[in-house]
Structure formats: structure tokens, C-alpha cells
Design a protein around this motif. Structure first.
Motif, PDB file in Angstrom:
ATOM      1  N   ASN A  33       0.816  -1.217   0.000  1.00  0.00           N
ATOM      2  CA  ASN A  33       0.000   0.000   0.000  1.00  0.00           C
ATOM      3  C   ASN A  33       0.853   1.272   0.000  1.00  0.00           C
ATOM      4  O   ASN A  33       0.329   2.376   0.086  1.00  0.00           O
ATOM      5  CB  ASN A  33      -0.965   0.005   1.188  1.00  0.00           C
ATOM      6  N   GLY A  34       2.182   1.121  -0.054  1.00  0.00           N
ATOM      7  CA  GLY A  34       3.072   2.271  -0.094  1.00  0.00           C
ATOM      8  C   GLY A  34       3.517   2.778   1.266  1.00  0.00           C
ATOM      9  O   GLY A  34       4.349   3.684   1.356  1.00  0.00           O
ATOM     10  N   GLN A  35       2.989   2.201   2.332  1.00  0.00           N
ATOM     11  CA  GLN A  35       3.355   2.634   3.681  1.00  0.00           C
ATOM     12  C   GLN A  35       4.754   2.117   4.041  1.00  0.00           C
ATOM     13  O   GLN A  35       5.099   0.976   3.771  1.00  0.00           O
ATOM     14  CB  GLN A  35       2.343   2.114   4.696  1.00  0.00           C
ATOM     15  N   ILE A  36       5.551   2.969   4.664  1.00  0.00           N
ATOM     16  CA  ILE A  36       6.898   2.579   5.094  1.00  0.00           C
ATOM     17  C   ILE A  36       6.784   1.666   6.317  1.00  0.00           C
ATOM     18  O   ILE A  36       6.158   2.021   7.301  1.00  0.00           O
ATOM     19  CB  ILE A  36       7.749   3.816   5.434  1.00  0.00           C
ATOM     20  N   ILE A  37       7.416   0.483   6.221  1.00  0.00           N
ATOM     21  CA  ILE A  37       7.413  -0.433   7.361  1.00  0.00           C
ATOM     22  C   ILE A  37       8.766  -0.488   8.058  1.00  0.00           C
ATOM     23  O   ILE A  37       8.862  -0.956   9.179  1.00  0.00           O
ATOM     24  CB  ILE A  37       6.981  -1.869   6.976  1.00  0.00           C
ATOM     25  N   GLY A  38       9.789   0.014   7.415  1.00  0.00           N
ATOM     26  CA  GLY A  38      11.098   0.031   8.041  1.00  0.00           C
ATOM     27  C   GLY A  38      12.054   0.946   7.305  1.00  0.00           C
ATOM     28  O   GLY A  38      11.919   1.160   6.103  1.00  0.00           O
ATOM     29  N   THR A  39      13.019   1.479   8.039  1.00  0.00           N
ATOM     30  CA  THR A  39      14.018   2.389   7.494  1.00  0.00           C
ATOM     31  C   THR A  39      15.395   1.916   7.934  1.00  0.00           C
ATOM     32  O   THR A  39      15.579   1.464   9.067  1.00  0.00           O
ATOM     33  CB  THR A  39      13.766   3.827   8.001  1.00  0.00           C
ATOM     34  N   SER A  40      16.357   2.051   7.042  1.00  0.00           N
ATOM     35  CA  SER A  40      17.721   1.626   7.344  1.00  0.00           C
ATOM     36  C   SER A  40      18.488   2.723   8.059  1.00  0.00           C
ATOM     37  O   SER A  40      18.014   3.849   8.211  1.00  0.00           O
ATOM     38  CB  SER A  40      18.461   1.292   6.045  1.00  0.00           C
ATOM     39  N   GLU A  41      19.701   2.385   8.441  1.00  0.00           N
ATOM     40  CA  GLU A  41      20.648   3.376   8.933  1.00  0.00           C
ATOM     41  C   GLU A  41      21.169   4.175   7.736  1.00  0.00           C
ATOM     42  O   GLU A  41      20.848   3.856   6.593  1.00  0.00           O
ATOM     43  CB  GLU A  41      21.799   2.687   9.655  1.00  0.00           C
ATOM     44  N   LEU A  42      21.998   5.163   7.992  1.00  0.00           N
ATOM     45  CA  LEU A  42      22.630   5.932   6.923  1.00  0.00           C
ATOM     46  C   LEU A  42      23.945   5.273   6.524  1.00  0.00           C
ATOM     47  O   LEU A  42      24.709   4.817   7.371  1.00  0.00           O
ATOM     48  CB  LEU A  42      22.893   7.366   7.377  1.00  0.00           C
ATOM     49  N   TYR A  43      24.182   5.226   5.217  1.00  0.00           N
ATOM     50  CA  TYR A  43      25.397   4.624   4.676  1.00  0.00           C
ATOM     51  C   TYR A  43      26.200   5.676   3.924  1.00  0.00           C
ATOM     52  O   TYR A  43      25.627   6.546   3.268  1.00  0.00           O
ATOM     53  CB  TYR A  43      25.040   3.492   3.702  1.00  0.00           C
ATOM     54  N   GLU A  44      27.515   5.577   3.989  1.00  0.00           N
ATOM     55  CA  GLU A  44      28.397   6.510   3.278  1.00  0.00           C
ATOM     56  C   GLU A  44      28.302   6.335   1.768  1.00  0.00           C
ATOM     57  O   GLU A  44      28.361   7.303   1.025  1.00  0.00           O
ATOM     58  CB  GLU A  44      29.855   6.306   3.721  1.00  0.00           C
TER      59      GLU A  44
END
Length: 108
Positions: A73-84
Motif C-alpha cells: 500500500n506504499g506505507q513505510i514499514i522500516g528504514t535503514s541506517e545511513l550509509y556513506e
């Protein structure tokens, strides 16, 4: 093997994080008002992580790379850390694809 850690944050919302076998967090959830909602989020990660098109590749304002895993449905279920680098982000996506389907669930 990876694992999902379920915990309550300072606002008493339920959250999960997916950790790789080396203990590094590779995906973190939004807050859920109920434990059942959090459990459903974990199941959604298990299912959606197997479809490359569900990974939204992004770049932050400070030029670091990260990704969101989205449900159908387009909803965010998870986000990663930041990568260089982009390569680090792609390795993170590969790790989610590998670890999520069979990861154990641990309540903290």
C-alpha cells in the motif's frame, strides 16, 4: 541468523528492529500503538523484503544513502541506517532480504 527485537520506546510505543547475525541493526520500524500492530509489521517485513521493488533507495540532505522498505500500500514499514556509499546501502538491502524471512523474534 538474524533476529527481530521488539521493544517499547520512551513514549511506550512498540517498535522492532531487524538485526543481522553480526548484531548490526539493518532495519528499524516506526512506532506502533499496540504489540499486535508491531507483530503485523514484522510479518509485513518478512513478506515485502523478498520483492526488490518494495525497497525505496534514498539520499539524505547530507548525501548519505539509506532505504525504506514499503508495504504493497506504499506505507513505510522500516528504514535503514545511513550509509556513506551506495554499495553499503545495497549490502544492507541484501542483508534484509537474507535475514528477514527466517529471523527469530525476541522481546526486550
Amino acid at each position: 541468523m538474524g533476529k527481530f527485537e521488539v521493544y517499547q520506546d520512551a513514549k511506550t510505543e512498540y517498535r522492532f528492529r531487524l538485526k543481522a547475525s553480526n548484531g548490526q541493526t539493518i532495519l528499524a520500524s516506526e512506532g506502533y500503538t499496540t504489540k499486535a500492530g508491531c507483530t503485523n509489521g514484522i510479518q509485513s517485513v518478512r513478506e515485502n523484503s523478498q520483492h526488490d521493488q518494495r525497497f525505496e533507495r534514498k539520499q539524505s540532505k547530507n548525501a548519505k544513502h539509506y532505504f525504506n522498505l514499503k508495504a504493497t500500500n506504499g506505507q513505510i514499514i522500516g528504514t535503514s541506517e545511513l550509509y556513506e556509499a551506495t554499495s553499503g546501502m545495497e549490502n544492507g538491502i541484501a542483508s534484509v532480504k537474507t535475514n528477514a524471512p527466517n529471523a527469530t523474534v525476541e522481546e526486550l
